[in-house]
Scaffold this motif. Structure first.
Motif, short mmCIF file in Angstrom:
data_model
loop_
_atom_site.label_atom_id
_atom_site.label_comp_id
_atom_site.label_asym_id
_atom_site.label_seq_id
_atom_site.Cartn_x
_atom_site.Cartn_y
_atom_site.Cartn_z
N LEU A 196 2.88 5.12 8.79
CA LEU A 196 2.98 4.51 10.12
C LEU A 196 3.68 3.16 9.98
CD1 LEU A 196 -0.70 5.19 11.32
CD2 LEU A 196 1.31 6.59 11.82
N PRO A 197 4.98 3.16 9.73
CA PRO A 197 5.67 1.89 9.44
C PRO A 197 5.62 0.88 10.57
CG PRO A 197 7.24 3.69 9.80
CD PRO A 197 5.90 4.32 9.69
N TYR A 198 5.46 1.34 11.78
CA TYR A 198 5.43 0.43 12.92
C TYR A 198 4.13 -0.38 12.99
CZ TYR A 198 3.47 4.88 14.54
OH TYR A 198 2.78 6.05 14.63
N THR A 199 3.16 -0.10 12.12
CA THR A 199 1.92 -0.86 12.11
C THR A 199 1.99 -2.08 11.19
OG1 THR A 199 0.97 0.45 10.29
CG2 THR A 199 0.59 1.24 12.54
N LEU A 200 3.09 -2.24 10.44
CA LEU A 200 3.18 -3.33 9.47
C LEU A 200 3.72 -4.61 10.08
CD1 LEU A 200 4.49 -1.49 6.28
CD2 LEU A 200 2.15 -2.17 6.83
N ALA A 201 4.58 -4.51 11.06
CA ALA A 201 5.18 -5.70 11.65
C ALA A 201 4.17 -6.38 12.56
CB ALA A 201 6.44 -5.32 12.42
N LEU A 248 -6.58 -0.84 11.03
CA LEU A 248 -6.77 -0.61 9.59
C LEU A 248 -5.95 -1.57 8.74
CD1 LEU A 248 -6.89 3.30 9.56
CD2 LEU A 248 -8.80 1.70 9.47
N THR A 249 -4.68 -1.78 9.11
CA THR A 249 -3.85 -2.70 8.31
C THR A 249 -4.39 -4.13 8.39
OG1 THR A 249 -2.33 -2.93 10.19
CG2 THR A 249 -1.77 -1.31 8.50
N THR A 250 -4.86 -4.53 9.55
CA THR A 250 -5.45 -5.88 9.67
C THR A 250 -6.72 -5.98 8.84
OG1 THR A 250 -4.57 -6.08 11.93
CG2 THR A 250 -6.33 -7.59 11.30
N SER A 251 -7.54 -4.96 8.89
CA SER A 251 -8.80 -4.97 8.14
C SER A 251 -8.57 -5.02 6.64
CB SER A 251 -9.64 -3.74 8.51
OG SER A 251 -9.93 -3.71 9.89
N PHE A 252 -7.63 -4.23 6.16
CA PHE A 252 -7.37 -4.20 4.71
C PHE A 252 -6.68 -5.48 4.24
CE2 PHE A 252 -7.89 0.50 4.89
CZ PHE A 252 -8.78 0.62 3.83
N SER A 253 -5.74 -5.98 5.00
CA SER A 253 -5.00 -7.16 4.55
C SER A 253 -5.87 -8.42 4.57
CB SER A 253 -3.75 -7.37 5.40
OG SER A 253 -4.10 -7.52 6.78
N ILE A 254 -6.69 -8.60 5.61
CA ILE A 254 -7.53 -9.80 5.69
C ILE A 254 -8.86 -9.58 4.96
CG2 ILE A 254 -8.69 -11.41 7.24
CD1 ILE A 254 -6.60 -10.78 9.34
N GLY A 255 -9.44 -8.39 5.12
CA GLY A 255 -10.74 -8.11 4.51
C GLY A 255 -10.73 -8.16 3.00
N SER A 256 -9.58 -7.94 2.39
CA SER A 256 -9.48 -7.98 0.93
C SER A 256 -9.28 -9.40 0.40
CB SER A 256 -8.32 -7.10 0.47
OG SER A 256 -7.09 -7.58 0.99
N GLY A 257 -9.14 -10.35 1.31
CA GLY A 257 -8.94 -11.74 0.88
C GLY A 257 -7.57 -12.28 1.19
N GLY A 258 -6.74 -11.49 1.84
CA GLY A 258 -5.41 -11.95 2.20
C GLY A 258 -5.45 -12.88 3.40
N LYS A 260 -8.32 -8.40 -5.66
CA LYS A 260 -8.71 -7.72 -4.43
C LYS A 260 -7.58 -7.66 -3.39
CE LYS A 260 -13.61 -8.85 -5.08
NZ LYS A 260 -14.79 -9.56 -4.52
N PRO A 261 -6.83 -8.76 -3.14
CA PRO A 261 -5.73 -8.64 -2.18
C PRO A 261 -4.64 -7.66 -2.62
CG PRO A 261 -6.30 -10.94 -2.54
CD PRO A 261 -7.02 -10.15 -3.58
N VAL A 262 -4.54 -7.46 -3.93
CA VAL A 262 -3.56 -6.48 -4.42
C VAL A 262 -3.96 -5.08 -3.96
CG1 VAL A 262 -2.52 -5.46 -6.48
CG2 VAL A 262 -3.04 -7.92 -6.41
N ILE A 263 -5.26 -4.78 -4.09
CA ILE A 263 -5.75 -3.47 -3.65
C ILE A 263 -5.64 -3.34 -2.13
CG2 ILE A 263 -7.77 -1.95 -3.58
CD1 ILE A 263 -8.70 -3.27 -6.18
N GLY A 264 -6.00 -4.45 -1.43
CA GLY A 264 -5.87 -4.44 0.02
C GLY A 264 -4.44 -4.24 0.46
N GLY A 265 -3.50 -4.90 -0.24
CA GLY A 265 -2.08 -4.72 0.07
C GLY A 265 -1.61 -3.30 -0.20
N LEU A 266 -2.14 -2.68 -1.27
CA LEU A 266 -1.78 -1.30 -1.58
C LEU A 266 -2.23 -0.36 -0.46
CD1 LEU A 266 -0.73 0.88 -3.52
CD2 LEU A 266 -3.00 0.89 -4.60
N CYS A 267 -3.48 -0.56 0.00
CA CYS A 267 -3.99 0.27 1.11
C CYS A 267 -3.18 0.07 2.38
CB CYS A 267 -5.46 -0.05 1.36
SG CYS A 267 -6.57 0.35 -0.01
N THR A 268 -2.83 -1.18 2.64
CA THR A 268 -2.00 -1.47 3.81
C THR A 268 -0.64 -0.82 3.69
OG1 THR A 268 -3.13 -3.61 4.08
CG2 THR A 268 -1.01 -3.35 5.20
N GLY A 269 -0.08 -0.86 2.48
CA GLY A 269 1.23 -0.23 2.24
C GLY A 269 1.19 1.28 2.42
N ILE A 270 0.10 1.91 2.00
CA ILE A 270 -0.02 3.36 2.16
C ILE A 270 -0.05 3.72 3.65
CG2 ILE A 270 -1.57 5.32 1.81
CD1 ILE A 270 -2.42 4.02 -0.84
#
Length: 430
Positions: A129-134, A167-177, A114-124
């Protein structure tokens, strides 16, 4: 110890020792209520952790902010609009966070995938929007610069930063990260504050002269909207920016945001108040019961049939077959309470043949009677119920324990307690 850890972690990393201690005491409840027992240990741990952290990483506030001033009361209008915008963004944040979390929980795949999928969504999202990752603190610092905010940072950039961070916070933590929600909340709130500040600066520059002030107030208001912690959050932002001149608009925005968003919280285990806290369940149970006496339940005290002490067991069997009574007070020839027995006490002789005429009811009754009086508090009464695991107590006169008034059942006391708790939760006076 948990609260002390919260105070130490938050107070040091965000360089806000006072707010860290208050946050640890306030975040436990949705109502504006502090857990007084944890303020001192959380304060001590927060101060020690802050000093150690700053010895290693340097002293100073997390953000460097200009000396913004609040001088125009007309700004309160845009600040109220900011509060409502922050509430809407906060609801979107909470719904997104737990909606994505629920989605991943329903997925029928191994948890480590699941965190792999969440990380993929975050990466997309980060690809566009690269400034949302830092961390995003750098962009908040840029937005606090009056020249950059007016000329180089657009409303679209700030808006996409806020939405993308949600969205990046939701996908990264919500997927189990792994991750936290406070840091992203600071960035989201600051970005939305910048959006509203720039908008009103263009619309009415004479009223909103410093849109950067809305960035600071936005950080406070947004986290209040998603965490129900208005007091500590105001101090948080003041300490993080080393700016105390915006306390008045921060108080307004945080108050409005709190009142408008009480139904939502990013902390799903946050309870309404101490009454609903499992840690205080026993305390409130005792406190509520000690406020009331048996006389408050006299309408629930039941009149029961009295058994003469010289009644034979043969006669009692005929009476027992027609009654639903479970506890039987025994009276002497002067109609004074001399003993008591229950339906359980007679079970051993109920089917004994040939002795019904010889056994008198005084022989089956216990003379060590546990009684209560109208003046006794309900907490003491409940303790008496549990001494011998009995379900009903004789209520006697305080001045003469031989005069029976009636019987009080344990379930009536518990029902009375539950009713008072419901009244307290509903805001009614007990």
């Amino acid at each position: 110890m948990m609260a002390a850890g919260i105070g130490a972690g938050v107070g040091s990393i965000f360089r806000a020792p006072l707010a860290g201690a208050l946050f640890a005491a306030e975040v436990l409840y949705k109502d504006p209520e502090f857990e007084s027992e944890v303020i001192i240990p959380a304060g001590i741990s927060s101060v020690v952790a802050y000093c150690i952290f700053c010895l290693v990483f340097g002293w100073g506030s997390l953000f460097e902010a200009p000396d913004f001033q609040f001088r125009n009361p007309l700004e309160l209008g845009p600040y109220i609009v900011l509060a409502l915008v922050l509430v809407g963004t906060g609801i979107f944040y909470v719904k997104s966070f737990y909606g994505i979390t629920a989605f991943f929980r329903r997925m029928k795949i191994p948890n480590h995938i699941k965190p792999v999928i969440g990380g993929l969504c975050t990466g997309i999202i980060g690809f566009f929007l690269p400034y949302t990752l830092a961390f995003g603190y750098g962009y908040v610092q840029m937005a606090l610069d009056p020249n950059l905010l007016r000329n180089d940072i657009s409303i679209l950039f700030l808006l996409t930063l806020a939405i993308g961070k949600v969205l990046t916070t939701s996908f990264s933590i919500g997927s189990g990260g792994s991750g936290g929600v406070f840091g992203p909340s600071v960035v989201i709130g600051g970005a939305m504050g910048g959006v509203v500040g720039k908008f009103f600066h263009h619309l009415m520059p004479g009223v909103v002269a410093e849109p950067g002030a809305f960035v600071i107030v936005g950080m406070a208001g947004f986290f209040t909207a998603v965490s129900n912690t208005p007091i500590s959050t105001i101090i948080f932002v003041s300490e993080m920016t080393n700016s105390y001149h915006l306390l008045l608009p921060s108080l307004l925005v945080c108050s409005v945001a709190y009142l408008a968003s009480q139904r939502w919280t990013i902390y799903e285990k946050q309870v309404r108040s101490k009454i609903e806290s499992p840690a205080h369940a026993g305390e409130f149970f005792i406190d509520v019961l000690q406020k009331f006496q048996v006389r408050n339940l006299m309408h629930l005290v039941q009149k029961v049939s009295l058994i003469p002490q010289r009644m034979s067991f043969q006669d009692f069997k005929g009476y027992f077959s027609e009654t639903k009574q479970h506890y039987f007070p025994v009276m002497d020839e002067h109609q004074r309470l001399s003993g008591i027995f229950s339906s359980t006490d007679i079970r051993s002789v109920l089917f004994t043949e040939g002795l019904e005429h010889l056994i008198l009811m005084k022989d089956l009754a216990t003379t060590e009677i546990i009684v209560t009086t109208p003046q006794e508090d309900l907490n003491t009464v409940l303790q008496k119920f549990t001494v011998k695991n009995i379900d009903s107590l004789p209520v006697v006169r305080a001045e003469d324990h031989g005069i029976l008034i009636g019987m009080l059942n344990r379930r009536e006391v518990i029902a009375f307690y539950n009713e008072k708790i419901r009244e307290m939760k509903g805001g009614a006076a007990p």
